[in-house]
Design an enzyme around this catalytic site. Structure first.
Site, PDB file in Angstrom:
ATOM      1  N   CYS A   2      94.345  45.797  -8.195  1.00  0.00           N
ATOM      2  CA  CYS A   2      95.785  46.162  -8.593  1.00  0.00           C
ATOM      3  C   CYS A   2      95.933  47.405  -7.913  1.00  0.00           C
ATOM      4  CB  CYS A   2      96.043  46.198 -10.108  1.00  0.00           C
ATOM      5  SG  CYS A   2      97.542  46.530 -10.596  1.00  0.00           S
ATOM      6  N   HIS A  30     102.827  44.939  -8.777  1.00  0.00           N
ATOM      7  CA  HIS A  30     103.508  43.828  -9.613  1.00  0.00           C
ATOM      8  C   HIS A  30     104.900  44.620 -10.321  1.00  0.00           C
ATOM      9  CE1 HIS A  30     100.708  46.300 -12.322  1.00  0.00           C
ATOM     10  NE2 HIS A  30     101.857  46.187 -13.052  1.00  0.00           N
ATOM     11  N   LYS A  55      91.817  28.130   0.736  1.00  0.00           N
ATOM     12  CA  LYS A  55      91.877  28.609  -0.681  1.00  0.00           C
ATOM     13  C   LYS A  55      91.346  29.911  -0.866  1.00  0.00           C
ATOM     14  CE  LYS A  55      89.405  26.296  -3.579  1.00  0.00           C
ATOM     15  NZ  LYS A  55      88.551  25.375  -4.568  1.00  0.00           N
ATOM     16  N   CYS A  96      99.496  39.347  -9.448  1.00  0.00           N
ATOM     17  CA  CYS A  96     100.709  39.125  -8.784  1.00  0.00           C
ATOM     18  C   CYS A  96     100.848  38.588  -7.243  1.00  0.00           C
ATOM     19  CB  CYS A  96     101.490  40.363  -8.824  1.00  0.00           C
ATOM     20  SG  CYS A  96     101.378  41.526  -7.861  1.00  0.00           S
ATOM     21  N   CYS A 104      94.454  42.593  -9.462  1.00  0.00           N
ATOM     22  CA  CYS A 104      95.840  41.955  -9.328  1.00  0.00           C
ATOM     23  C   CYS A 104      95.880  40.466  -9.749  1.00  0.00           C
ATOM     24  CB  CYS A 104      96.131  42.235  -7.742  1.00  0.00           C
ATOM     25  SG  CYS A 104      97.571  41.353  -7.316  1.00  0.00           S
TER      26      CYS A 104
END
Length: 126
Positions: free
Chosen positions: A104, A108, A69, A95, A93
């Protein structure tokens, strides 16, 4: 002549008679249970075929795939420090395509065009 459900079926096949008009005079009754079972089976077969043919799309295609995970822990101080370097904003982020994950990098935009999606970043004003 009597049909399976007791309906009267009369078919006249006189010479010169239109075969379609005699067909349109035939009464057809469909058992509702049979109809429901048929529609249900058809829908089930369609669903199973679509599942067998389609491949699932991974949400996370490449980030930390060795882990069971992916968990990213950032403190408020980390976010404030990152925000000081980025015009007072910490941009995260969502995406899973960023090369600077968890931050990010604008990946995306390409993902959204390719997948007709509308994913964008989480922006925190630090």
């Amino acid at each position: 002549r009597q049909g399976c459900y007791g309906e009267v079926i009369s078919v006249s096949n006189h010479k010169g008679a239109d075969p379609l008009s005699s067909l349109s005079q035939m009464a057809v009754k469909v058992d509702p249970t049979s109809l429901a079972v048929g529609v249900g089976l058809g829908a089930l077969v369609g669903f199973l075929v679509s599942k067998a043919v389609s491949k699932g799309t991974l949400v996370n295609p490449s980030i930390d795939k060795a882990s069971a995970k992916v968990v990213t822990v950032k403190s408020v101080k980390d976010i404030e420090e990152y925000g000081k370097n980025k015009d007072g904003k910490a941009v995260f982020c969502r995406c899973w395509r960023s090369s600077t994950f968890p931050y990010c990098d604008g990946a995306h935009s390409t993902y959204n065009k390719e997948c007709c999606d509308n994913t964008g970043p989480l922006v925190i004003n630090a």
